[in-house]
Design an enzyme around this catalytic site. Sequence first.
Site, PDB file in Angstrom:
ATOM      1  N   ASP A  88     -12.479  -1.240   4.566  1.00 33.56           N
ATOM      2  CA  ASP A  88     -12.205  -0.184   3.574  1.00 33.56           C
ATOM      3  C   ASP A  88     -11.596  -0.801   2.312  1.00 33.56           C
ATOM      4  OD1 ASP A  88     -12.095   2.397   2.542  1.00 33.56           O
ATOM      5  OD2 ASP A  88     -10.125   2.815   3.403  1.00 33.56           O
ATOM      6  N   GLY A 118      -5.632   9.173   3.501  1.00 35.52           N
ATOM      7  CA  GLY A 118      -6.241  10.147   4.379  1.00 35.52           C
ATOM      8  C   GLY A 118      -5.501  10.336   5.688  1.00 35.52           C
ATOM      9  N   GLY A 178       3.358   7.191  -1.970  1.00 34.63           N
ATOM     10  CA  GLY A 178       1.909   7.297  -1.953  1.00 34.63           C
ATOM     11  C   GLY A 178       1.410   7.972  -0.694  1.00 34.63           C
ATOM     12  N   LYS A 192       4.980   3.704   6.712  1.00 31.86           N
ATOM     13  CA  LYS A 192       3.752   4.496   6.665  1.00 31.86           C
ATOM     14  C   LYS A 192       3.806   5.474   7.832  1.00 31.86           C
ATOM     15  CE  LYS A 192      -1.305   4.146   6.765  1.00 31.86           C
ATOM     16  NZ  LYS A 192      -2.467   3.226   6.824  1.00 31.86           N
TER      17      LYS A 192
END
Length: 471
Positions: free
Chosen positions: A333, A220, A217, A239
């Site tokens: 978020d 931004g 995945g 990540k």
Amino acid sequence: MPEAKPQAELNSRELLADWIDGQPGAADLIVSRYAARLLPLIRKHISQKLQGRIDPEDITQSAMGSFFLRAANDQFVLERSGDLWKLLAAISLNKLRRKVAWHSAAKRSIRREEPMPTQSPEGTPSCEDATAVMEIADALFRELPVDAQTVLRLSLSGDTPEEIASAMGKSPRTVRRWLQTLRETLEQVLSPRARLPKKDVRATLRWEDYVLQQHVGAGGFGKVYRAAEKRRNRTVAIKALHKRHQTDSFAVEHFIRESTLLAKIHHPCVVGVHGLGQYPGGGYFLVLDWVDGEDLQRTIDRQPLPVDEALRIIRQVALGIQAAHDANVIHGDLKPGNILVSRSGTVQVTDFGFAALRSDPPIAHRGRGGTAAYLAPELIQGTSMDHTIDIYGLGGLLYGLLTGQPPRVGSPAEILSQLENHLTPLRPSIVRPDLNITHETDELILRCLAPDPALRYRDIPELLNAARRIQ
């Protein structure tokens, strides 16, 4: 002389004409009107085997970029209003076909999943060396002329030199010269004399302890991979901060801060963090718990959730957010894409990339990023930073799970205009009359989404009590 129509009321042909004429706001309106429709279309055409390798947002952005570039050269003629959607869909699916063909080539077979090597034969660059090279190459890329950057982006999207030349109004010879210049620059980067950034003492994890297995995945700020931790023989998530952000001090500090803030939260409904690391090339990565499942955006792209399942998930998310609030952390978020559900049904909140401490000054988060359709208005404006932002986010999340769409649509400026004009989202029971959405559920969501923070639930416990009373 008749008064001109507001831009928001223009059909697609009129809107494109406005953009070609240089009218401000036309491009933003085209993107906000069609990008959200393109994403589910692209996701629908990505096979399950390739879902972890192809990012629909990248395809959408590439398609929009190609569209504007070619529209500027008068390559499109729209005969009917609906033709713009058909055109954008065709460009997007063409981009997707090229990406699928690239990933499906023999050298990148989707039937094989091989770890990226950490050791290399003598005389060939290792994975760490390759990463370092890419970090430096990315910095050099940003020094290229704008036209040369455009050529490279279109080339990486699969366009031939002839297609690029036609789109940009340049000669194929010029395009090939730019590509050759880039190749020569990369050859220089491969020199062992390339200087690498210094080690950051905050990055305590070693890159060589992990083996990347699959890209799963992207967002931004970073891309996410499934990886194996060699020393403990376990699966983790890595990540990695996007290379384009590695020289952006604001992005780097936010990425590092995500590790710091996540370390403060300990709850089964929040993805755990193992720490921060740094590539030999200087880029940063986070190591997180691996969740064997999918995010809720992919789930609702197929079909929105039943009421009882949506409420179950919201209660679990709220418990995780309460743990964050107890640690003085605001997520900021909340959206379907940031909620993971494992195959066993466990719910976990992830992506604290835009998180903040309650003590942070609001002005520090003006223009901070996030998905505007789910953001509280005071966060878009940068006027407030407190826990009620996440109350709004929970309401928007529940709205999305039940309806399959965000509570508001448009650019940040358009969303603020809706709020200033007191335009409230349609009740979920109206959007989805086929579901048994009660009046109480509607009221819970709309109270969370109140533009005035004082009208929302005071805190997570009050919201949870209201959710538990819904049958």
